[in-house]
Motif scaffolding. Structure first.
Motif, short mmCIF file in Angstrom:
data_model
loop_
_atom_site.label_atom_id
_atom_site.label_comp_id
_atom_site.label_asym_id
_atom_site.label_seq_id
_atom_site.Cartn_x
_atom_site.Cartn_y
_atom_site.Cartn_z
N ALA A 288 0.83 -1.20 0.00
CA ALA A 288 0.00 0.00 0.00
C ALA A 288 0.87 1.25 0.00
O ALA A 288 0.59 2.22 -0.72
N ALA A 289 1.94 1.25 0.80
CA ALA A 289 2.84 2.40 0.87
C ALA A 289 3.50 2.67 -0.47
O ALA A 289 3.68 3.82 -0.88
N HIS A 290 3.86 1.60 -1.18
CA HIS A 290 4.47 1.74 -2.50
C HIS A 290 3.51 2.45 -3.46
O HIS A 290 3.90 3.42 -4.13
N HIS A 291 2.28 2.00 -3.51
CA HIS A 291 1.32 2.60 -4.45
C HIS A 291 0.97 4.03 -4.04
O HIS A 291 0.77 4.89 -4.92
N ALA A 292 0.90 4.32 -2.75
CA ALA A 292 0.62 5.69 -2.30
C ALA A 292 1.74 6.64 -2.71
O ALA A 292 1.49 7.77 -3.15
N ALA A 293 2.99 6.19 -2.57
CA ALA A 293 4.14 7.02 -2.93
C ALA A 293 4.19 7.28 -4.43
O ALA A 293 4.46 8.40 -4.88
N VAL A 294 3.91 6.23 -5.21
CA VAL A 294 3.89 6.38 -6.68
C VAL A 294 2.80 7.37 -7.08
O VAL A 294 2.99 8.21 -7.97
N ALA A 295 1.64 7.28 -6.44
CA ALA A 295 0.53 8.19 -6.75
C ALA A 295 0.96 9.64 -6.58
O ALA A 295 0.75 10.47 -7.47
N ALA A 296 1.56 9.96 -5.45
CA ALA A 296 1.95 11.35 -5.16
C ALA A 296 2.95 11.87 -6.19
O ALA A 296 2.90 13.05 -6.57
N ASP A 297 3.84 11.02 -6.66
CA ASP A 297 4.86 11.42 -7.64
C ASP A 297 4.24 11.94 -8.94
O ASP A 297 4.82 12.79 -9.62
N TYR A 298 3.07 11.42 -9.29
CA TYR A 298 2.44 11.81 -10.56
C TYR A 298 1.85 13.23 -10.53
O TYR A 298 1.40 13.73 -11.56
N LEU A 299 1.88 13.89 -9.37
CA LEU A 299 1.32 15.24 -9.26
C LEU A 299 2.39 16.32 -9.33
O LEU A 299 2.09 17.51 -9.19
N SER A 300 3.64 15.92 -9.53
CA SER A 300 4.76 16.86 -9.43
C SER A 300 4.69 18.01 -10.44
O SER A 300 5.22 19.09 -10.20
N ASP A 301 4.03 17.80 -11.58
CA ASP A 301 3.97 18.83 -12.62
C ASP A 301 2.86 19.86 -12.41
O ASP A 301 2.84 20.89 -13.10
N LEU A 302 1.96 19.60 -11.48
CA LEU A 302 0.86 20.54 -11.26
C LEU A 302 1.36 21.79 -10.53
O LEU A 302 2.30 21.71 -9.73
N PRO A 303 0.75 22.94 -10.77
CA PRO A 303 1.12 24.16 -10.04
C PRO A 303 0.95 23.96 -8.54
O PRO A 303 0.06 23.22 -8.10
N THR A 304 1.79 24.60 -7.75
CA THR A 304 1.71 24.47 -6.29
C THR A 304 0.52 25.26 -5.77
O THR A 304 0.55 26.49 -5.73
N THR A 305 -0.52 24.53 -5.40
CA THR A 305 -1.73 25.15 -4.87
C THR A 305 -2.19 24.36 -3.65
O THR A 305 -1.71 23.25 -3.39
N GLU A 306 -3.15 24.93 -2.93
CA GLU A 306 -3.72 24.24 -1.77
C GLU A 306 -4.37 22.92 -2.19
O GLU A 306 -4.28 21.91 -1.48
N SER A 307 -5.01 22.93 -3.36
CA SER A 307 -5.70 21.72 -3.83
C SER A 307 -4.70 20.62 -4.20
O SER A 307 -4.93 19.44 -3.90
N ARG A 308 -3.60 21.00 -4.87
CA ARG A 308 -2.57 20.01 -5.20
C ARG A 308 -1.98 19.41 -3.93
O ARG A 308 -1.78 18.18 -3.85
N GLN A 309 -1.73 20.25 -2.92
CA GLN A 309 -1.18 19.74 -1.65
C GLN A 309 -2.15 18.79 -0.98
O GLN A 309 -1.74 17.79 -0.38
N ALA A 310 -3.44 19.08 -1.09
CA ALA A 310 -4.44 18.19 -0.50
C ALA A 310 -4.43 16.83 -1.19
O ALA A 310 -4.54 15.78 -0.54
N LEU A 311 -4.27 16.83 -2.51
CA LEU A 311 -4.21 15.57 -3.26
C LEU A 311 -2.97 14.76 -2.87
O LEU A 311 -3.03 13.53 -2.75
#
Length: 323
Positions: A288-311
């Motif tokens: 589960a930890a592996h998949h959670a970490a991979v998920a977060a990595d896919y958001l790196s290109d989004l602008p830094t916003t409160e919503s991106r941080q929540a995701l």
């Protein structure tokens, strides 16, 4: 520990509006179905799936503004999810969901099946009215995947030869597909690039897998009160999840208990002990930890916003449910 409520603060008002809209979308034409809808949408669910859609919408639009099409997509996502739960509870003969009686327990199987069908039909209608063929295809695939996942689970009951890969495929169909495809659809409605849309899909896919694995661990480690359903219910019904599949590699006798479908007195209790005495739960946590970490990595290109941080924090929240 971050709560789901605080995590979704950027879209808290949107989620309140969504809950009211869901009841209105069902309409009052069918009194029993409306009562079932109020029962469902009044339950203490965290609204994780529509929250993700709304957060993706805010994270991918200028000034973090949500369009009416984004809001409708979030509503459709929750309708599809809820319809699948209603049907799952009938198939699994579950009496409780989120700590309250299931629809079929309260209203009977006939109404539950009709309510699930009605929600799927309503979601399809509102989906078509988004007038975006790519989004229609994505969410239609979700409905097909949900059925495929339920079929796979039914065909593989008490199958001790099931592989982790097959388990993850079924978990994608039953849980991750909706999160993945609705995340991608929200990006498409924001006119993101094809590459960014695919990253949003991958975020949802891996987050959904982590979510399902954690749910499957909690079936062994949480109390019945915390789960909102009886603990150990998946194993009892022959649904073999990650903790069991890993435990089978260490505990050969566990296979014998499963193969005879816990027919003898004390079989289920012994099986639960074997799972807890193995590395099955620890290995599932790592998965589960592996998949959670991979998920977060896919958001790196989004602008830094409160919503991106929540995701991003959502992937951590999924894991923290274990502790």
């Amino acid at each position: 520990m971050t709560s789901a409520t605080s995590l979704f603060s950027p879209v808290e008002a949107d989620l309140c509006e969504l809950t009211e809209n869901l009841k209105n979308l069902i309409g009052a034409r069918h009194a029993m179905l409306y009562a079932a809808a109020e029962h469902l949408f009044g339950a203490k669910g965290k609204r994780v799936r529509p929250a993700i859609v709304l957060l993706v919408a805010r994270a991918t639009t200028p000034n973090q503004e949500i369009s009416q099409r984004h809001r409708r997509l979030a509503e459709i996502t929750e309708m599809i999810h809820t319809a699948s739960l209603v049907h799952d509870d009938v198939v699994d003969e579950s009496e409780m969901r989120r700590g309250i009686p299931t629809v079929h327990t309260s209203f009977g199987n006939r109404v539950a099946v009709l309510a699930g069908d009605f929600l799927f039909a309503q979601s399809s209608w509102y989906l078509a009215n988004l007038d975006n063929l790519e989004v229609v295809k994505l969410l239609s695939e979700v409905i097909m995947n949900l059925a495929e996942g339920e079929i796979q689970q039914g065909l593989n009951r008490f199958t001790t030869e099931l592989t982790i890969e097959a388990y993850l495929e079924k978990s994608y169909y039953k849980t991750a597909s909706l999160i993945a495809n609705s995340s991608k659809a929200a990006g498409i409605l924001s006119d993101v690039s094809d590459a960014q849309a695919q990253k949003l899909f991958n975020y949802g896919r891996h987050l959904g897998l982590a979510f399902q694995i954690v749910d499957d661990i909690l079936d062994f480690t949480a109390s019945s009160e915390g789960l909102g359903k009886p603990a150990g219910s998946d194993l009892k019904s022959g649904n073999l999840t990650a903790p069991v599949l890993y435990a089978l590699e260490e505990k050969p006798y566990l296979a014998a208990l499963i193969d005879r479908e816990f027919a003898q007195e004390g079989d289920l209790e012994q099986a639960l002990i074997l799972v807890h005495d193995s590395q099955g739960i620890a290995r599932s946590r790592a998965l589960a930890a592996h998949h959670a970490a991979v998920a977060a990595d896919y958001l790196s290109d989004l602008p830094t916003t409160e919503s991106r941080q929540a995701l991003i924090k959502l992937s951590d929240y999924v894991l923290r449910r274990l502790y």
